[in-house]
Structures are given as structure tokens and as C-alpha cells.
Design a protein around this motif. Structure first.
Motif, PDB file in Angstrom:
ATOM      1  N   ASP A  88       0.861  -1.176   0.000  1.00 35.15           N
ATOM      2  CA  ASP A  88       0.000   0.000   0.000  1.00 35.15           C
ATOM      3  C   ASP A  88       0.901   1.231   0.000  1.00 35.15           C
ATOM      4  OD1 ASP A  88       0.985   0.104   2.612  1.00 35.15           O
ATOM      5  OD2 ASP A  88      -0.961  -0.194   3.555  1.00 35.15           O
ATOM      6  N   LEU A  89       0.294   2.398   0.011  1.00 34.13           N
ATOM      7  CA  LEU A  89       1.078   3.631  -0.025  1.00 34.13           C
ATOM      8  C   LEU A  89       2.060   3.704   1.140  1.00 34.13           C
ATOM      9  CD1 LEU A  89       1.789   6.387  -1.200  1.00 34.13           C
ATOM     10  CD2 LEU A  89      -0.175   7.335   0.041  1.00 34.13           C
ATOM     11  N   ALA A  90       1.635   3.351   2.324  1.00 38.62           N
ATOM     12  CA  ALA A  90       2.527   3.411   3.492  1.00 38.62           C
ATOM     13  C   ALA A  90       3.768   2.551   3.287  1.00 38.62           C
ATOM     14  CB  ALA A  90       1.774   2.978   4.745  1.00 38.62           C
ATOM     15  N   THR A  91       3.584   1.373   2.737  1.00 36.80           N
ATOM     16  CA  THR A  91       4.719   0.479   2.476  1.00 36.80           C
ATOM     17  C   THR A  91       5.655   1.085   1.447  1.00 36.80           C
ATOM     18  OG1 THR A  91       3.368  -1.449   2.988  1.00 36.80           O
ATOM     19  CG2 THR A  91       5.352  -1.842   1.676  1.00 36.80           C
ATOM     20  N   ARG A  92       5.095   1.629   0.370  1.00 33.82           N
ATOM     21  CA  ARG A  92       5.937   2.223  -0.672  1.00 33.82           C
ATOM     22  C   ARG A  92       6.696   3.438  -0.153  1.00 33.82           C
ATOM     23  NH1 ARG A  92       1.365   0.536  -3.400  1.00 33.82           N
ATOM     24  NH2 ARG A  92       0.418   2.599  -3.477  1.00 33.82           N
ATOM     25  N   LEU A  93       6.061   4.220   0.697  1.00 32.02           N
ATOM     26  CA  LEU A  93       6.758   5.381   1.275  1.00 32.02           C
ATOM     27  C   LEU A  93       7.881   4.928   2.203  1.00 32.02           C
ATOM     28  CD1 LEU A  93       3.791   7.814   1.935  1.00 32.02           C
ATOM     29  CD2 LEU A  93       5.503   7.925   0.111  1.00 32.02           C
ATOM     30  N   LYS A  94       7.628   3.900   2.959  1.00 30.56           N
ATOM     31  CA  LYS A  94       8.670   3.360   3.850  1.00 30.56           C
ATOM     32  C   LYS A  94       9.866   2.888   3.029  1.00 30.56           C
ATOM     33  CE  LYS A  94       9.487   0.044   7.519  1.00 30.56           C
ATOM     34  NZ  LYS A  94       8.921  -1.008   8.366  1.00 30.56           N
ATOM     35  N   ARG A  95       9.595   2.241   1.900  1.00 32.72           N
ATOM     36  CA  ARG A  95      10.676   1.738   1.046  1.00 32.72           C
ATOM     37  C   ARG A  95      11.534   2.859   0.486  1.00 32.72           C
ATOM     38  NH1 ARG A  95       7.034  -2.667  -2.296  1.00 32.72           N
ATOM     39  NH2 ARG A  95       6.996  -4.241  -0.643  1.00 32.72           N
ATOM     40  N   THR A  96      10.966   4.022   0.277  1.00 33.10           N
ATOM     41  CA  THR A  96      11.746   5.152  -0.252  1.00 33.10           C
ATOM     42  C   THR A  96      12.418   5.948   0.859  1.00 33.10           C
ATOM     43  OG1 THR A  96       9.941   6.775  -0.211  1.00 33.10           O
ATOM     44  CG2 THR A  96      10.165   5.418  -2.206  1.00 33.10           C
ATOM     45  N   GLY A  97      12.091   5.644   2.105  1.00 32.94           N
ATOM     46  CA  GLY A  97      12.671   6.381   3.223  1.00 32.94           C
ATOM     47  C   GLY A  97      11.921   7.661   3.569  1.00 32.94           C
ATOM     48  N   TYR A  98      10.724   7.828   3.028  1.00 31.93           N
ATOM     49  CA  TYR A  98       9.940   9.037   3.311  1.00 31.93           C
ATOM     50  C   TYR A  98       9.176   8.827   4.615  1.00 31.93           C
ATOM     51  CZ  TYR A  98       6.905  13.082   2.494  1.00 31.93           C
ATOM     52  OH  TYR A  98       6.250  14.283   2.593  1.00 31.93           O
ATOM     53  N   ARG A  99       9.556   9.572   5.628  1.00 34.99           N
ATOM     54  CA  ARG A  99       8.872   9.520   6.924  1.00 34.99           C
ATOM     55  C   ARG A  99       7.792  10.582   6.907  1.00 34.99           C
ATOM     56  NH1 ARG A  99      12.678   9.993  11.645  1.00 34.99           N
ATOM     57  NH2 ARG A  99      10.737   9.438  12.657  1.00 34.99           N
ATOM     58  N   TYR A 100       6.557  10.148   7.011  1.00 34.24           N
ATOM     59  CA  TYR A 100       5.448  11.080   6.798  1.00 34.24           C
ATOM     60  C   TYR A 100       4.545  11.215   8.022  1.00 34.24           C
ATOM     61  CZ  TYR A 100       2.616   6.898   6.204  1.00 34.24           C
ATOM     62  OH  TYR A 100       1.981   5.708   6.416  1.00 34.24           O
ATOM     63  N   ARG A 101       3.922  12.390   8.083  1.00 35.04           N
ATOM     64  CA  ARG A 101       2.828  12.646   9.030  1.00 35.04           C
ATOM     65  C   ARG A 101       1.511  12.442   8.328  1.00 35.04           C
ATOM     66  NH1 ARG A 101       4.558  18.595  10.454  1.00 35.04           N
ATOM     67  NH2 ARG A 101       3.670  18.638   8.412  1.00 35.04           N
ATOM     68  N   LEU A 102       1.528  12.702   7.027  1.00 35.99           N
ATOM     69  CA  LEU A 102       0.317  12.698   6.211  1.00 35.99           C
ATOM     70  C   LEU A 102       0.710  12.288   4.799  1.00 35.99           C
ATOM     71  CD1 LEU A 102      -2.648  13.969   5.660  1.00 35.99           C
ATOM     72  CD2 LEU A 102      -1.342  15.948   4.943  1.00 35.99           C
ATOM     73  N   ALA A 103      -0.099  11.428   4.176  1.00 29.43           N
ATOM     74  CA  ALA A 103       0.155  11.042   2.791  1.00 29.43           C
ATOM     75  C   ALA A 103      -1.145  10.608   2.136  1.00 29.43           C
ATOM     76  CB  ALA A 103       1.178   9.916   2.717  1.00 29.43           C
ATOM     77  N   ALA A 104      -1.261  10.894   0.847  1.00 37.96           N
ATOM     78  CA  ALA A 104      -2.431  10.502   0.059  1.00 37.96           C
ATOM     79  C   ALA A 104      -1.972  10.248  -1.371  1.00 37.96           C
ATOM     80  CB  ALA A 104      -3.488  11.607   0.092  1.00 37.96           C
ATOM     81  N   GLU A 105      -2.714   9.389  -2.058  1.00 33.03           N
ATOM     82  CA  GLU A 105      -2.327   8.981  -3.404  1.00 33.03           C
ATOM     83  C   GLU A 105      -3.521   9.048  -4.343  1.00 33.03           C
ATOM     84  OE1 GLU A 105       0.296   5.281  -4.526  1.00 33.03           O
ATOM     85  OE2 GLU A 105      -1.751   4.613  -4.110  1.00 33.03           O
TER      86      GLU A 105
END
Length: 159
Positions: free
Chosen positions: A84-101
Motif C-alpha cells: 500500500d502507499l505506506a509500504t511504498r513510502l517506507k521503502r523510499t525512506g519518506y517519513r510522513y505525518r500525512l500522505a495521500a495517493e
């Protein structure tokens, strides 16, 4: 000695799906991706919101999903590996407070995909997230005979 940014890129490439590394992009993809950002920011400005800055990590997450969708000839928020988006962001190293796709398929112009998103309540809400500060856009072309554009945009705010 490997510098940290290079090591992070190598580590990210090791966990990204193979499709993301061998993905076709349409002619003019870079300009189309920049145009999506410009159009999204114009929509945000009309709503009294700050513009979004381009993020390499969000773009990488978006491109991975665009390539995955193009390889499968679908548009989906779920990767072929179940990510999911959270997994893909984790893989890129993006530490987020908020994310949407947002995802889209078949649009030949940036203006058309942004218009599609703005006419969808859920996608519009993502574009107009007040706390979002960054954006990444991915664009991939599925193989013939389909040859359709697959768009992903990811909006976020890092920690």
C-alpha cells in the motif's frame, strides 16, 4: 566509502519491484509530470492553500506504483506485491505525518488527469489536503497493444 544518499538509493532499489526499474515512459513524461505539479498547485492556490514542493522520495513512490499499474494494465492503489502507499513510502525512506495517493489511467495530457481528479470528491480532497506540503508524480506507459498512460500522484507532509 559509500556516501549515505547513494547507499539509500541502492537500498531502495533492492526493495522496489522489478517493474519500476524497467518501466516505459511516454515521450515528454518529465514535462507532463511537471505540468501535473503546476496544475495541482494552481488548484490549491484557488482554494487558498500553499503550493506543494516536488519531492524525490514521493516521486519515487509514485513512479513505482505507476510502473506496477502499467505492467498489470490496471489502476490501483495496491501494488502487485500487496503493498500500500505506506509500504511504498517506507521503502523510499519518506517519513510522513500525512500522505495521500491519486491514480489515473488512459489520460494523454496532464490537464485531463488533473481535471479527472478534481471532478472526483476523493481525489479532489487529496489534492486539497490543507496540511500537505510535498508532491511526487509518476507516469508510465503500458506495453502495446494497450499503450495507455498510468498516472500516480502522491501528496504528503514529512515528519
Amino acid at each position: 566509502m559509500i556516501r549515505r544518499p547513494a547507499a539509500l538509493l541502492i537500498a531502495a532499489l533492492l526493495v522496489l519491484p522489478v517493474q519500476a526499474l524497467a518501466c516505459s515512459k511516454p515521450a515528454g513524461a518529465q514535462a507532463a509530470e511537471a505540468e501535473v505539479i503546476r496544475l495541482v498547485n494552481a488548484q490549491r492556490q484557488q482554494a487558498g492553500l500553499p503550493g506543494l514542493k516536488a519531492s524525490g522520495k514521493l516521486a519515487m513512490a509514485a513512479q513505482v506504483q505507476a510502473c506496477d499499474n502499467a505492467a498489470r494494465r490496471i489502476y490501483s492503489h495496491v501494488g502487485s506485491d500487496g503493498s500500500d502507499l505506506a509500504t511504498r513510502l517506507k521503502r523510499t525512506g519518506y517519513r510522513y505525518r500525512l500522505a495521500a495517493e491519486n491514480t489515473g489511467r488512459g489520460f494523454n495530457q496532464a490537464a485531463r488527469v488533473v481535471a479527472f481528479w478534481m471532478n472526483s470528491p476523493e481525489h479532489r480532497a487529496n489534492i486539497l489536503l490543507p496540511r500537505a506540503r510535498e508532491i511526487g508524480v509518476g507516469l508510465a506507459l503500458s506495453d502495446a497493444p494497450e499503450s495507455r498512460n498510468h498516472w500516480i500522484t502522491v501528496m504528503g507532509a514529512s515528519r
